[in-house]
Design an enzyme around this catalytic site. Structure first.
Site, PDB file in Angstrom:
ATOM      1  N   CYS A   2       9.303 -17.204 -13.375  1.00 10.93           N
ATOM      2  CA  CYS A   2      10.687 -17.178 -13.842  1.00 10.93           C
ATOM      3  C   CYS A   2      10.966 -18.336 -14.794  1.00 10.93           C
ATOM      4  CB  CYS A   2      11.638 -17.300 -12.667  1.00 10.93           C
ATOM      5  SG  CYS A   2      11.267 -16.227 -11.295  1.00 10.93           S
ATOM      6  N   ARG A  27       6.794 -15.888 -20.910  1.00 11.18           N
ATOM      7  CA  ARG A  27       6.300 -16.020 -19.544  1.00 11.18           C
ATOM      8  C   ARG A  27       6.382 -14.693 -18.777  1.00 11.18           C
ATOM      9  NH1 ARG A  27       7.567 -21.745 -17.797  1.00 11.18           N
ATOM     10  NH2 ARG A  27       7.974 -20.927 -15.736  1.00 11.18           N
ATOM     11  N   TRP A  75      11.261 -13.144 -12.568  1.00  9.70           N
ATOM     12  CA  TRP A  75      10.031 -12.381 -12.322  1.00  9.70           C
ATOM     13  C   TRP A  75      10.064 -12.170 -10.819  1.00  9.70           C
ATOM     14  CZ3 TRP A  75       5.607 -10.461 -14.736  1.00  9.70           C
ATOM     15  CH2 TRP A  75       4.471 -10.316 -13.950  1.00  9.70           C
ATOM     16  N   ASN A 101      13.382 -21.097  -9.292  1.00  2.73           N
ATOM     17  CA  ASN A 101      11.984 -20.645  -9.400  1.00  2.73           C
ATOM     18  C   ASN A 101      11.273 -21.077  -8.138  1.00  2.73           C
ATOM     19  OD1 ASN A 101      12.506 -19.867 -11.962  1.00  2.73           O
ATOM     20  ND2 ASN A 101      11.171 -21.354 -12.959  1.00  2.73           N
ATOM     21  N   GLY A 102      10.393 -20.239  -7.618  1.00  2.00           N
ATOM     22  CA  GLY A 102       9.635 -20.619  -6.432  1.00  2.00           C
ATOM     23  C   GLY A 102       9.938 -19.680  -5.274  1.00  2.00           C
ATOM     24  N   GLU A 485     -18.478 -10.796 -12.809  1.00  2.00           N
ATOM     25  CA  GLU A 485     -17.232 -11.315 -13.388  1.00  2.00           C
ATOM     26  C   GLU A 485     -17.539 -12.352 -14.476  1.00  2.00           C
ATOM     27  OE1 GLU A 485     -14.286 -10.483 -13.586  1.00  2.00           O
ATOM     28  OE2 GLU A 485     -13.121 -12.263 -14.051  1.00  2.00           O
ATOM     29  N   LYS A 489     -16.463 -11.974 -18.400  1.00  2.35           N
ATOM     30  CA  LYS A 489     -15.668 -12.972 -19.129  1.00  2.35           C
ATOM     31  C   LYS A 489     -16.287 -13.244 -20.497  1.00  2.35           C
ATOM     32  CE  LYS A 489     -12.728 -12.757 -17.513  1.00  2.35           C
ATOM     33  NZ  LYS A 489     -12.350 -11.897 -16.549  1.00  2.35           N
ATOM     34  N   GLU A 492     -15.909 -10.260 -22.835  1.00  3.86           N
ATOM     35  CA  GLU A 492     -14.531 -10.048 -23.274  1.00  3.86           C
ATOM     36  C   GLU A 492     -14.113 -11.003 -24.381  1.00  3.86           C
ATOM     37  OE1 GLU A 492     -12.828 -10.452 -19.218  1.00  3.86           O
ATOM     38  OE2 GLU A 492     -11.444  -8.882 -19.842  1.00  3.86           O
ATOM     39  N   HIS A 508     -36.793  -4.870 -11.012  1.00  2.00           N
ATOM     40  CA  HIS A 508     -36.878  -3.412 -11.195  1.00  2.00           C
ATOM     41  C   HIS A 508     -36.501  -3.004 -12.619  1.00  2.00           C
ATOM     42  CE1 HIS A 508     -37.655  -3.055  -6.964  1.00  2.00           C
ATOM     43  NE2 HIS A 508     -36.581  -3.771  -6.705  1.00  2.00           N
ATOM     44  N   LYS A 607      -4.019  -6.009 -22.181  1.00  2.00           N
ATOM     45  CA  LYS A 607      -3.800  -6.659 -20.889  1.00  2.00           C
ATOM     46  C   LYS A 607      -3.549  -5.624 -19.802  1.00  2.00           C
ATOM     47  CE  LYS A 607      -3.255 -10.120 -18.165  1.00  2.00           C
ATOM     48  NZ  LYS A 607      -4.544 -10.636 -17.686  1.00  2.00           N
TER      49      LYS A 607
HETATM   50  C1  G6P Z   1      -7.620  -4.686 -18.306  1.00  2.00           C
HETATM   51  C2  G6P Z   1      -7.595  -6.211 -18.393  1.00  2.00           C
HETATM   52  C3  G6P Z   1      -8.507  -6.794 -17.331  1.00  2.00           C
HETATM   53  C4  G6P Z   1      -8.087  -6.309 -15.963  1.00  2.00           C
HETATM   54  C5  G6P Z   1      -8.036  -4.785 -15.895  1.00  2.00           C
HETATM   55  C6  G6P Z   1      -7.353  -4.303 -14.633  1.00  2.00           C
HETATM   56  O1  G6P Z   1      -8.849  -4.231 -18.683  1.00  2.00           O
HETATM   57  O2  G6P Z   1      -8.006  -6.637 -19.673  1.00  2.00           O
HETATM   58  O3  G6P Z   1      -8.431  -8.218 -17.374  1.00  2.00           O
HETATM   59  O4  G6P Z   1      -8.963  -6.796 -14.997  1.00  2.00           O
HETATM   60  O5  G6P Z   1      -7.281  -4.252 -16.983  1.00  2.00           O
HETATM   61  O6  G6P Z   1      -6.020  -4.670 -14.700  1.00  2.00           O
HETATM   62  P1  G6P Z   1      -5.067  -4.794 -13.448  1.00  2.00           P
HETATM   63  O7  G6P Z   1      -3.736  -5.137 -14.050  1.00  2.00           O
HETATM   64  O8  G6P Z   1      -5.071  -3.457 -12.770  1.00  2.00           O
HETATM   65  O9  G6P Z   1      -5.595  -5.866 -12.581  1.00  2.00           O
END
Ligand code: G6P
Length: 612
Positions: A2, A27, A75, A101-102, A485, A489, A492, A508, A607
């Site tokens: 928020c 934000r 938020w 906020n919080g 993961e 990263k 991406e 394998h 996103k």
């Molecule tokens: C997109 C984002 C990823 C995320 C995925 C799932 O591909 O770029 O960073 O992990 O969606 O998104 P969600 O909002 O369901 O966690």
């Protein structure tokens, strides 16, 4: 999360508040509202769901005069996205108004006490309780507003950044902070309060930062800062030398870096009020209503996409080992088409930061169609997945802006560890084991802080490895998803080919690719598969492959074997992915920025993926 802006001065306040809150739009928020003390001593408040522009439309044409006021962009955390739940909130008399906020952890207890005293609540939020509590104390003990605020805050458990006004004290603005950012901008005969420097910078560069447990009393005549026991505090005035863009990122060069560095706080927020360490238990409010149903769950399907799927994979290992529930984790895009077989006693757990990912949502609908109990771990309150699941746990980490997910992953894995405690203790997990897990979860924020201090060392590592165009990321057991993961990263944000792989699978096929131009990143903490991982490193070295190891602090053997080592602190095996992934995020971040890419907005990616 928020956004808060407050002003006490001599200028007309509405344009200042609107402009300030616009600067906090980045934000993320779902509703907004303001309260202003008008010259007639009455408060004018307008709230609206949706964008700031919706709030502006609502006030269009109405004159709002006044020189003291507060504004907020919300938020949602407690209570749905409605006008009634939007801030500011007020007391019964309508004179005390505040934005927050919080999270107020003990709001239920405080609320029932205040309801008994006759207070009438108009929202479902935790925040409103603060306004009524101040009113109660102020009236019953005949105190001034600042005195009542201090006493009220001493009764509150939780986190807050607060800005408070009272129509009986026109011209006065109170700001208070506890584990939620808040700063005071010092102008010429005017003061601003904001959750973020970007709302202040246009008016003044002179600021004071409130510490936890401090509050400030501001008016055009000056300011004072006190502790909650009303001891005056002398504050140093700091000079902001950031520009607007940097201010939004809290001084970090990118949102991704800010989010990586905010992980200790994010995890703190995800576990706050949920760990009962001495009972070795987790209290998950969102699952309370179905607690008994959860006892009968015999099998769990975990569904997510991208990073959320990989967090789910870690959860699978935890839940099988410690709660002894068979778990199958799948990506949403496969789950929805493969005609999953459900049995009596099955439940589905969807994991999603945005709560809007189309494939994950479709999986929930498929399960619901078949009468399966659906649960969620979601960050965005009131999102489609949060609404569509029968029950769930919110992450409470604020919006994630960088497209590549970072804090969402570590928070999701942490929440999965809470869920493991919750379900495990309903089943065979002993008190001692529960206490052990709870104790280690509690330490995670401090351990991540330690890793963050090694940023410059990791940066050097990414410089050294930047000449390579291919990587293998290897791990076993809990750290197999962490290896995936790490690879995700780097793919991406630096567009470099990286492949996540279970270290045992290397022989394998993929080992054929290894030579002195093909490095591997191996996650090799001192855990139950340490020796196996060491053998794999030996196999890589025998083929001339460079090895960067992520290992446990104090492991001397590894430095003799691997070319480079990044150390992480020791924790329980099931929690190692939360730590191991942090250096991999930092490594990828520097890798991408070194190549000059916009790491916050990688090409071709979104996103929130709301299409199939
Ligand atoms: C997109 C984002 C990823 C995320 C995925 C799932 O591909 O770029 O960073 O992990 O969606 O998104 P969600 O909002 O369901 O966690």
């Amino acid at each position: 999360m928020c956004g808060i802006v407050g002003y006490a001065g001599k200028k007309q306040v509405l344009p200042i508040l609107m402009d300030g809150i616009r600067n906090l739009e980045y934000r993320g928020y779902d509703s907004a509202g303001f309260a202003i003390i008008e010259p007639n001593g009455k408060i004018k408040s307008v709230k609206s769901v949706g964008k700031i522009s919706a709030l502006e439309e609502k006030i269009n044409g109405t004159e709002v005069n006044g020189t003291t006021g507060i504004i907020h962009s919300r938020w949602a955390t407690h209570g749905g996205v409605t006008e009634a739940n939007a801030h500011p909130h007020h007391d019964c008399s309508g004179s005390i108004w505040l934005v927050h906020n919080g999270i107020i952890e003990n709001y239920k207890e405080l609320k029932s006490h205040l309801v008994k005293k006759g207070h009438k609540f108009t929202s479902e939020t935790d925040t409103e309780v603060v306004a009524h509590l101040i009113e109660e104390i102020k009236k019953s003990q005949k105190l001034t507003l600042p005195e009542a605020v201090a006493l009220a805050l001493r009764q509150i458990k939780g986190t807050y950044g607060l800005a408070i006004i009272d129509s009986h004290n026109p011209g006065q603005l109170i700001a208070a902070r506890n584990f939620s950012p808040l700063l005071v901008g010092i102008g010429d005969g005017e003061y601003l309060v904001a959750s973020d420097a970007s709302a202040v910078i246009k008016h003044t560069r002179r600021v004071i930062y409130l510490n936890d447990g401090e509050y400030a009393v501001l008016s055009p005549d000056g300011f004072e800062v006190y502790t909650l026991s009303s001891r005056p505090v002398k504050k140093d005035i700091k000079q902001l030398d950031w520009d607007m863009e940097v201010a939004k990122k809290d001084g970090f060069a990118h949102f991704m870096l800010k989010e990586i560095n905010s992980q200790p706080e994010a995890i703190e927020n995800s576990i706050r009020g949920r760990l009962i360490a001495d009972e070795g238990m987790a209290k998950l409010g969102g699952l309370e209503s179905i607690k008994e149903k959860l006892r009968d769950v015999k099998r769990l399907h975990i569904v997510g996409c991208g990073t959320a799927y990989l967090a789910g994979k870690v959860g699978e290992y935890m839940l099988e080992e410690y709660a002894q529930i068979p778990v199958k984790t799948e990506v949403g895009s496969e789950f929805r088409y493969k005609k999953p077989v459900f049995e009596k006693g099955d439940a589905l757990l969807a994991i999603s930061q945005s709560g809007e990912t189309a494939d994950t949502l479709a999986a929930i609908r498929e399960a619901k169609e078949k009468g399966v109990l659906t649960l969620g771990i979601v960050n965005a309150v009131g999102s489609s997945i949060a609404r569509d699941t029968d029950a769930g746990v919110y992450q409470h980490i604020g919006p994630e802006i960088g497209v590549a997910s970072t804090k969402a992953f570590t928070s999701q894995v942490t929440i999965l560890s809470l869920l493991t405690l919750f379900l495990g203790r309903q089943r065979a997990m002993s008190l001692v084991m529960g206490q052990r897990i709870a104790g280690e979860i509690k330490k995670l924020p401090a351990l991540i802080k330690e890793i963050l201090k090694t940023d410059s060392q990791i940066k050097k590592m990414s410089q050294k490895y930047s000449k390579y165009g291919n990587f293998l990321y290897l791990g076993r057991k809990y750290n197999l998803p962490a290896a995936f993961e790490g690879a995700l990263k780097i793919k991406e944000i630096s567009y470099v080919h990286a492949e996540g792989l279970g270290a045992g699978e290397m022989k394998h096929g993929p080992l054929a690719m290894i030579d002195n131009n093909f490095p591997s990143v191996v996650i090799v903490p001192k855990d139950s598969v340490y020796e196996k991982n060491i053998s794999n490193i030996q196999e890589l070295k025998a083929r001339g492959g460079p090895v960067l190891a992520i290992a446990t602090k104090g492991d001397k053997e590894i430095s003799k074997l691997a070319d480079d080592v990044i150390y992480i602190p020791k924790t329980l095996e099931m929690l190692t992915p939360v730590l191991a992934v942090v250096p991999l995020q930092i490594f990828a971040y520097h890798f991408g920025t070194m190549k000059g890419y916009d790491v916050d907005k990688p090409r071709n990616l979104a996103k929130s993926v709301t299409v199939e």
